[in-house]
Design an enzyme around this catalytic site. Structure first.
Site, PDB file in Angstrom:
ATOM      1  N   SER A 124    -148.827 -37.143 -66.637  1.00 49.38           N
ATOM      2  CA  SER A 124    -148.785 -38.083 -67.764  1.00 49.38           C
ATOM      3  C   SER A 124    -147.602 -37.808 -68.709  1.00 49.38           C
ATOM      4  CB  SER A 124    -150.115 -38.090 -68.523  1.00 49.38           C
ATOM      5  OG  SER A 124    -150.509 -36.789 -68.901  1.00 49.38           O
ATOM      6  N   ASP A 158    -155.141 -26.805 -78.857  1.00 52.51           N
ATOM      7  CA  ASP A 158    -156.306 -27.629 -78.569  1.00 52.51           C
ATOM      8  C   ASP A 158    -156.013 -29.095 -78.889  1.00 52.51           C
ATOM      9  OD1 ASP A 158    -158.825 -28.665 -78.186  1.00 52.51           O
ATOM     10  OD2 ASP A 158    -159.572 -27.972 -80.131  1.00 52.51           O
ATOM     11  N   GLY A 159    -156.086 -29.914 -77.864  1.00 52.27           N
ATOM     12  CA  GLY A 159    -155.791 -31.338 -78.025  1.00 52.27           C
ATOM     13  C   GLY A 159    -156.777 -32.055 -78.932  1.00 52.27           C
ATOM     14  N   HIS A 200    -154.367 -33.667 -73.520  1.00 48.34           N
ATOM     15  CA  HIS A 200    -154.564 -32.704 -72.425  1.00 48.34           C
ATOM     16  C   HIS A 200    -153.445 -32.956 -71.412  1.00 48.34           C
ATOM     17  CE1 HIS A 200    -158.470 -32.945 -74.347  1.00 48.34           C
ATOM     18  NE2 HIS A 200    -158.826 -31.820 -73.750  1.00 48.34           N
ATOM     19  N   ASP A 247    -157.596 -36.597 -71.481  1.00 42.04           N
ATOM     20  CA  ASP A 247    -157.781 -36.379 -70.041  1.00 42.04           C
ATOM     21  C   ASP A 247    -158.213 -34.935 -69.785  1.00 42.04           C
ATOM     22  OD1 ASP A 247    -157.590 -36.615 -67.281  1.00 42.04           O
ATOM     23  OD2 ASP A 247    -155.410 -36.380 -67.252  1.00 42.04           O
ATOM     24  N   HIS A 269    -153.037 -43.084 -64.113  1.00 44.45           N
ATOM     25  CA  HIS A 269    -151.639 -43.323 -64.452  1.00 44.45           C
ATOM     26  C   HIS A 269    -151.285 -44.814 -64.391  1.00 44.45           C
ATOM     27  CE1 HIS A 269    -150.763 -38.847 -63.408  1.00 44.45           C
ATOM     28  NE2 HIS A 269    -151.198 -39.006 -64.641  1.00 44.45           N
ATOM     29  N   GLU A 326    -151.341 -28.942 -74.857  1.00 40.99           N
ATOM     30  CA  GLU A 326    -151.852 -28.305 -73.639  1.00 40.99           C
ATOM     31  C   GLU A 326    -152.256 -26.889 -74.028  1.00 40.99           C
ATOM     32  OE1 GLU A 326    -152.618 -28.857 -70.300  1.00 40.99           O
ATOM     33  OE2 GLU A 326    -153.093 -26.726 -70.397  1.00 40.99           O
TER      34      GLU A 326
HETATM   35  C1  LIG Z   1    -156.686 -33.210 -65.998  1.00 41.96           C
HETATM   36  S1  LIG Z   1    -155.480 -32.099 -66.568  1.00 41.96           S
HETATM   37  C2  LIG Z   1    -154.305 -33.125 -67.383  1.00 41.96           C
HETATM   38  C3  LIG Z   1    -153.477 -33.978 -66.491  1.00 41.96           C
HETATM   39  C4  LIG Z   1    -152.460 -34.829 -67.212  1.00 41.96           C
HETATM   40  N1  LIG Z   1    -153.054 -35.536 -68.338  1.00 41.96           N
HETATM   41  C5  LIG Z   1    -151.855 -35.836 -66.252  1.00 41.96           C
HETATM   42  O1  LIG Z   1    -152.332 -36.983 -66.173  1.00 41.96           O
HETATM   43  O2  LIG Z   1    -150.869 -35.498 -65.584  1.00 41.96           O
HETATM   44  C6  LIG Z   1    -156.303 -31.367 -67.942  1.00 41.96           C
HETATM   45  C7  LIG Z   1    -155.457 -30.350 -68.681  1.00 41.96           C
HETATM   46  O3  LIG Z   1    -156.100 -30.074 -69.927  1.00 41.96           O
HETATM   47  C8  LIG Z   1    -155.871 -28.711 -70.254  1.00 41.96           C
HETATM   48  N2  LIG Z   1    -156.863 -28.383 -71.306  1.00 41.96           N
HETATM   49  C9  LIG Z   1    -158.145 -27.981 -71.176  1.00 41.96           C
HETATM   50  N3  LIG Z   1    -158.746 -27.906 -72.377  1.00 41.96           N
HETATM   51  C10 LIG Z   1    -157.826 -28.284 -73.299  1.00 41.96           C
HETATM   52  C11 LIG Z   1    -157.845 -28.462 -74.713  1.00 41.96           C
HETATM   53  N4  LIG Z   1    -158.956 -28.237 -75.430  1.00 41.96           N
HETATM   54  N5  LIG Z   1    -156.728 -28.887 -75.322  1.00 41.96           N
HETATM   55  C12 LIG Z   1    -155.591 -29.124 -74.616  1.00 41.96           C
HETATM   56  N6  LIG Z   1    -155.513 -28.989 -73.271  1.00 41.96           N
HETATM   57  C13 LIG Z   1    -156.612 -28.584 -72.624  1.00 41.96           C
HETATM   58  C14 LIG Z   1    -155.979 -28.006 -68.931  1.00 41.96           C
HETATM   59  O4  LIG Z   1    -155.325 -26.760 -68.958  1.00 41.96           O
HETATM   60  C15 LIG Z   1    -155.309 -29.011 -67.982  1.00 41.96           C
HETATM   61  O5  LIG Z   1    -153.953 -28.705 -67.834  1.00 41.96           O
END
Ligand SMILES: C[S@@+](CC[C@H](N)C(=O)[O-])C[C@H]1O[C@@H](n2cnc3c(N)ncnc32)[C@H](O)[C@@H]1O
Length: 282
Positions: free
Chosen positions: A98, A141-142, A41, A162, A18, A116
């Site tokens: 984030s 899907d991100g 993500h 992320d 962050h 997400e």
């Molecule tokens: C490390 S966390 C994100 C934290 C956030 N970026 C932050 O800094 O506060 C990863 C997130 O990615 C999500 N995730 C996993 N695979 C994904 C995908 N293919 N596309 C989008 N989100 C995904 C998970 O459910 C989880 O909530």
């Protein structure tokens, strides 16, 4: 997928990521022209550090909470402490993820899109940050979003990637998605988070980014345990492509301050360096 970021919110790796994110957002605001942010993500926007998951793991106690106790007042972290609303001697109840940090940084002309995959997390993020079309959170899907939304009409901005790294293939998937996005939008700023679990794994991550032969890559690694301590997460890194002016120096100073405050035993290290040059040889 078992991963829930609520167990990890506010740990040292979240803080390091962050701090890098905020610096790049601030740098984008040096110009009036609108910018676009894609957070692939997103997680859940804001985390309750008093709720059961955070209490159970206690990761935030050894992360943001310890940083507040030992590091508040440290110059390179001032903007970060403002953003998380840290106060000396106070336990932090709500930790911004984030999406909350990005939403708070945007000006009226800027736009952000969050992805997400978990519906409940995405809905929580939407509730927290959505505003009249300018900031949106979608369930999905991100990685696919990178294909769909880049390059943005603003032509300036950043992408945060992320993922949870639960699957062994995650780095491969991320590199493929990034390389494709970069081909379509080579001037964007890209921030990609990765875990550091051992010295050899860290070398491998750097080598695989390096093999893409993309210029202007900066890595910022912060470890609070020895690389080979076998503690799971010894450290974490951010690979930043097209880092704004001053990123190297800022992150070096900020990460050293975090390291001093959090790695109480003096274990671990800070390493901020260029992985690839300004221009690749032809
Ligand atoms: C490390 S966390 C994100 C934290 C956030 N970026 C932050 O800094 O506060 C990863 C997130 O990615 C999500 N995730 C996993 N695979 C994904 C995908 N293919 N596309 C989008 N989100 C995904 C998970 O459910 C989880 O909530």
């Amino acid at each position: 997928m078992n991963y829930r970021h609520a167990y990890h919110a506010g740990n040292f790796a979240d803080v390091a990521k962050h701090v890098g994110l905020l610096y790049c957002l601030d740098a984008l605001k040096r110009k009036d022209a609108a910018f676009f942010v894609l957070d692939s993500h997103a997680g859940r926007g804001i985390y309750d550090l008093q709720a059961a998951p955070a209490r159970k793991s206690a990761e935030a106690d050894r992360g943001i909470q310890r940083l507040i106790e030992n590091g508040i007042g440290t110059a390179p972290l001032a903007d970060y402490f403002d953003a998380v609303r840290a106060r000396r001697g106070k336990r932090l109840a709500r930790y911004p993820g984030s999406p909350a940090l990005i939403a708070a940084a945007l000006r009226p002309q800027d736009r952000a899109l969050f992805f997400e995959v978990l519906p409940a997390e995405a809905r929580a993020t939407a509730r927290e940050v959505e505003s009249a079309g300018r900031i949106r959170c979608e369930i999905g899907d991100g990685y696919a979003a990178l294909k769909a939304y880049l390059p943005p009409q603003e032509r300036r901005g950043l992408v945060l990637m992320d993922p949870p790294y639960e699957s062994l293939d995650e780095l491969k998937t991320l590199l493929r998605a990034f390389a494709d996005a970069y081909r379509r939008w080579p001037s964007g700023i890209y921030l990609m988070w990765y875990p550091i679990r051992s010295a050899s794994q860290r070398r491998q991550v750097h080598a695989r980014f390096d093999a893409l032969e993309i210029p202007k890559m900066l890595y910022a690694d912060l470890a609070v345990h020895p690389d080979d301590a076998g503690v799971g997460l010894a450290g974490s890194g951010l690979m930043i492509v097209n880092p704004p002016y001053g990123t190297d120096e800022h992150l070096r100073r900020a990460y050293e301050a975090i390291h001093r405050a959090i790695a109480a035993t003096g274990a671990g290290y800070v390493e901020v360096a260029r992985l690839t040059p300004e221009r690749m040889a032809q």
